[in-house]
Design a protein around this motif. Structure first.
Motif, PDB file in Angstrom:
ATOM      1  N   ARG A 112      41.308  39.579  40.633  1.00  0.00           N
ATOM      2  CA  ARG A 112      41.679  39.139  39.285  1.00  0.00           C
ATOM      3  C   ARG A 112      42.319  40.340  38.593  1.00  0.00           C
ATOM      4  O   ARG A 112      41.769  40.955  37.695  1.00  0.00           O
ATOM      5  CB  ARG A 112      40.457  38.640  38.503  1.00  0.00           C
ATOM      6  CG  ARG A 112      39.830  37.372  39.053  1.00  0.00           C
ATOM      7  CD  ARG A 112      40.772  36.179  38.938  1.00  0.00           C
ATOM      8  NE  ARG A 112      40.136  34.945  39.417  1.00  0.00           N
ATOM      9  CZ  ARG A 112      40.297  34.462  40.649  1.00  0.00           C
ATOM     10  NH1 ARG A 112      41.048  35.106  41.530  1.00  0.00           N
ATOM     11  NH2 ARG A 112      39.704  33.339  41.007  1.00  0.00           N
ATOM     12  N   THR A 114      45.165  42.477  36.388  1.00  0.00           N
ATOM     13  CA  THR A 114      45.597  42.233  35.009  1.00  0.00           C
ATOM     14  C   THR A 114      46.829  41.346  34.945  1.00  0.00           C
ATOM     15  O   THR A 114      47.213  40.913  33.857  1.00  0.00           O
ATOM     16  CB  THR A 114      45.863  43.561  34.276  1.00  0.00           C
ATOM     17  OG1 THR A 114      46.728  44.375  35.083  1.00  0.00           O
ATOM     18  CG2 THR A 114      44.560  44.302  34.015  1.00  0.00           C
ATOM     19  N   VAL A 117      45.762  38.297  33.325  1.00  0.00           N
ATOM     20  CA  VAL A 117      45.524  38.441  31.891  1.00  0.00           C
ATOM     21  C   VAL A 117      46.836  38.391  31.123  1.00  0.00           C
ATOM     22  O   VAL A 117      46.950  37.687  30.110  1.00  0.00           O
ATOM     23  CB  VAL A 117      44.795  39.761  31.587  1.00  0.00           C
ATOM     24  CG1 VAL A 117      44.579  39.931  30.077  1.00  0.00           C
ATOM     25  CG2 VAL A 117      43.462  39.829  32.320  1.00  0.00           C
ATOM     26  N   LEU A 165      38.521  43.469  28.204  1.00  0.00           N
ATOM     27  CA  LEU A 165      39.591  43.272  29.176  1.00  0.00           C
ATOM     28  C   LEU A 165      39.037  42.865  30.532  1.00  0.00           C
ATOM     29  O   LEU A 165      39.595  41.995  31.208  1.00  0.00           O
ATOM     30  CB  LEU A 165      40.434  44.538  29.304  1.00  0.00           C
ATOM     31  CG  LEU A 165      41.566  44.473  30.335  1.00  0.00           C
ATOM     32  CD1 LEU A 165      42.485  43.278  30.068  1.00  0.00           C
ATOM     33  CD2 LEU A 165      42.365  45.756  30.335  1.00  0.00           C
ATOM     34  N   GLN A 168      38.228  39.329  30.345  1.00  0.00           N
ATOM     35  CA  GLN A 168      39.446  38.507  30.285  1.00  0.00           C
ATOM     36  C   GLN A 168      40.010  38.236  31.675  1.00  0.00           C
ATOM     37  O   GLN A 168      40.702  37.233  31.876  1.00  0.00           O
ATOM     38  CB  GLN A 168      40.507  39.201  29.421  1.00  0.00           C
ATOM     39  CG  GLN A 168      40.222  39.198  27.930  1.00  0.00           C
ATOM     40  CD  GLN A 168      40.567  37.881  27.269  1.00  0.00           C
ATOM     41  OE1 GLN A 168      40.765  36.854  27.935  1.00  0.00           O
ATOM     42  NE2 GLN A 168      40.649  37.888  25.954  1.00  0.00           N
ATOM     43  N   ARG A 169      39.726  39.086  32.634  1.00  0.00           N
ATOM     44  CA  ARG A 169      40.176  38.826  34.009  1.00  0.00           C
ATOM     45  C   ARG A 169      39.627  37.483  34.509  1.00  0.00           C
ATOM     46  O   ARG A 169      40.281  36.783  35.291  1.00  0.00           O
ATOM     47  CB  ARG A 169      39.722  39.946  34.940  1.00  0.00           C
ATOM     48  CG  ARG A 169      40.354  41.310  34.678  1.00  0.00           C
ATOM     49  CD  ARG A 169      39.674  42.367  35.526  1.00  0.00           C
ATOM     50  NE  ARG A 169      40.113  43.717  35.236  1.00  0.00           N
ATOM     51  CZ  ARG A 169      41.053  44.388  35.907  1.00  0.00           C
ATOM     52  NH1 ARG A 169      41.666  43.804  36.929  1.00  0.00           N
ATOM     53  NH2 ARG A 169      41.374  45.631  35.579  1.00  0.00           N
ATOM     54  N   ARG A 172      40.896  34.376  31.498  1.00  0.00           N
ATOM     55  CA  ARG A 172      42.299  33.953  31.549  1.00  0.00           C
ATOM     56  C   ARG A 172      42.616  33.188  32.817  1.00  0.00           C
ATOM     57  O   ARG A 172      43.629  32.488  32.882  1.00  0.00           O
ATOM     58  CB  ARG A 172      43.207  35.170  31.440  1.00  0.00           C
ATOM     59  CG  ARG A 172      43.163  35.871  30.092  1.00  0.00           C
ATOM     60  CD  ARG A 172      43.848  35.043  29.032  1.00  0.00           C
ATOM     61  NE  ARG A 172      43.739  35.637  27.713  1.00  0.00           N
ATOM     62  CZ  ARG A 172      44.740  35.753  26.863  1.00  0.00           C
ATOM     63  NH1 ARG A 172      45.937  35.309  27.186  1.00  0.00           N
ATOM     64  NH2 ARG A 172      44.540  36.289  25.676  1.00  0.00           N
ATOM     65  N   TRP A 189      39.840  40.669  21.438  1.00  0.00           N
ATOM     66  CA  TRP A 189      41.262  40.455  21.728  1.00  0.00           C
ATOM     67  C   TRP A 189      42.089  40.257  20.460  1.00  0.00           C
ATOM     68  O   TRP A 189      43.305  40.468  20.457  1.00  0.00           O
ATOM     69  CB  TRP A 189      41.421  39.257  22.658  1.00  0.00           C
ATOM     70  CG  TRP A 189      42.513  39.446  23.667  1.00  0.00           C
ATOM     71  CD1 TRP A 189      43.678  38.743  23.756  1.00  0.00           C
ATOM     72  CD2 TRP A 189      42.533  40.398  24.745  1.00  0.00           C
ATOM     73  NE1 TRP A 189      44.421  39.197  24.815  1.00  0.00           N
ATOM     74  CE2 TRP A 189      43.744  40.216  25.438  1.00  0.00           C
ATOM     75  CE3 TRP A 189      41.641  41.389  25.175  1.00  0.00           C
ATOM     76  CZ2 TRP A 189      44.095  40.982  26.543  1.00  0.00           C
ATOM     77  CZ3 TRP A 189      41.985  42.159  26.274  1.00  0.00           C
ATOM     78  CH2 TRP A 189      43.190  41.949  26.937  1.00  0.00           C
ATOM     79  N   ALA A 198      48.995  43.439  24.158  1.00  0.00           N
ATOM     80  CA  ALA A 198      49.024  42.147  24.854  1.00  0.00           C
ATOM     81  C   ALA A 198      50.367  41.454  24.703  1.00  0.00           C
ATOM     82  O   ALA A 198      50.801  40.719  25.604  1.00  0.00           O
ATOM     83  CB  ALA A 198      47.911  41.255  24.319  1.00  0.00           C
TER      84      ALA A 198
END
Length: 205
Positions: A112, A114, A117, A165, A168-169, A172, A189, A198
């Motif tokens: 996963r 980025t 993301v 972050l 978020q992996r 998302r 975020w 972002a």
């Protein structure tokens, strides 16, 4: 002040340093490097960065690589929003969290990346090793946030960005994340310094 980052704006470590500079309210320029084309090996950057890695910060005649070293330096060298907690033990915990997220959970970071993301999700399920890493991440994050507050500590810290972050992996990509951790990650975020990174335009790769 100059910050070298990857040209894709995908490095979670470059993001951490970029957010730190914004939170401190410091004026700086960004220089991108095409890592896939070997930009980190070019003589100018190789001279500036001992490790030839991004992020690298140039502050007058001083150059520094490794994101957690950069954020600690900025917090000690400049006023503005604190990047680390006031108390000794909380600062130590924040540094522990940063070191953990950078050195562990390798299978999750690989499966996963980025890309999921900042670009687009993938439909490949997690391997057994990556799922074990995800379970470990969620268990650790749940324990760190069991106090129910909006941040890891009494106030926001750069460790909140790094943990959000990592969460978020999974988020998302549609992988399961407990509701409380979803709320936490989404709240971090929304911070303007995070949103600036972002929303960067990212070239196709």
């Amino acid at each position: 002040m100059l910050l070298y980052v990857d040209s894709q704006y995908l490095s979670p470590y470059a993001m951490s340093a970029h957010v730190a500079l914004r939170e401190k309210g410091l004026s700086f320029h960004v220089q991108t490097l095409d890592l896939a084309a070997g930009g980190q090996q070019e003589s100018g950057f190789a001279q500036a960065s001992i490790t030839r890695r991004v992020p690298t910060l140039v502050d007058e005649q001083f150059t520094l690589s490794e994101s957690s070293a950069i954020t600690e330096y900025l917090d000690e060298a400049y006023p503005g929003t604190r990047l680390y907690p006031h108390s000794l033990q909380a600062r130590a915990r924040a540094r522990q969290i940063q070191a953990w997220l950078r050195s562990d959970l390798a299978a999750l970071r690989q499966e996963r990346s980025t890309d999921v993301v900042f670009c687009k999700p993938i439909d490949k399920p997690l391997s057994e090793a990556a799922q074990a890493a995800a379970d470990k991440l969620l268990a650790g994050a749940s324990r760190l946030l069991e106090h129910g507050g909006p941040w890891l500590f009494d106030a926001w810290s750069i460790a909140d960005v790094d943990l959000a972050l990592m969460l978020q992996r999974l988020l998302r990509n549609g992988d399961p994340v407990p509701a409380a951790l979803q709320d936490y990650a989404l709240r971090q975020w929304e911070r303007p310094s995070v949103q600036e990174w972002a929303r960067h335009a990212r070239p196709a790769h």
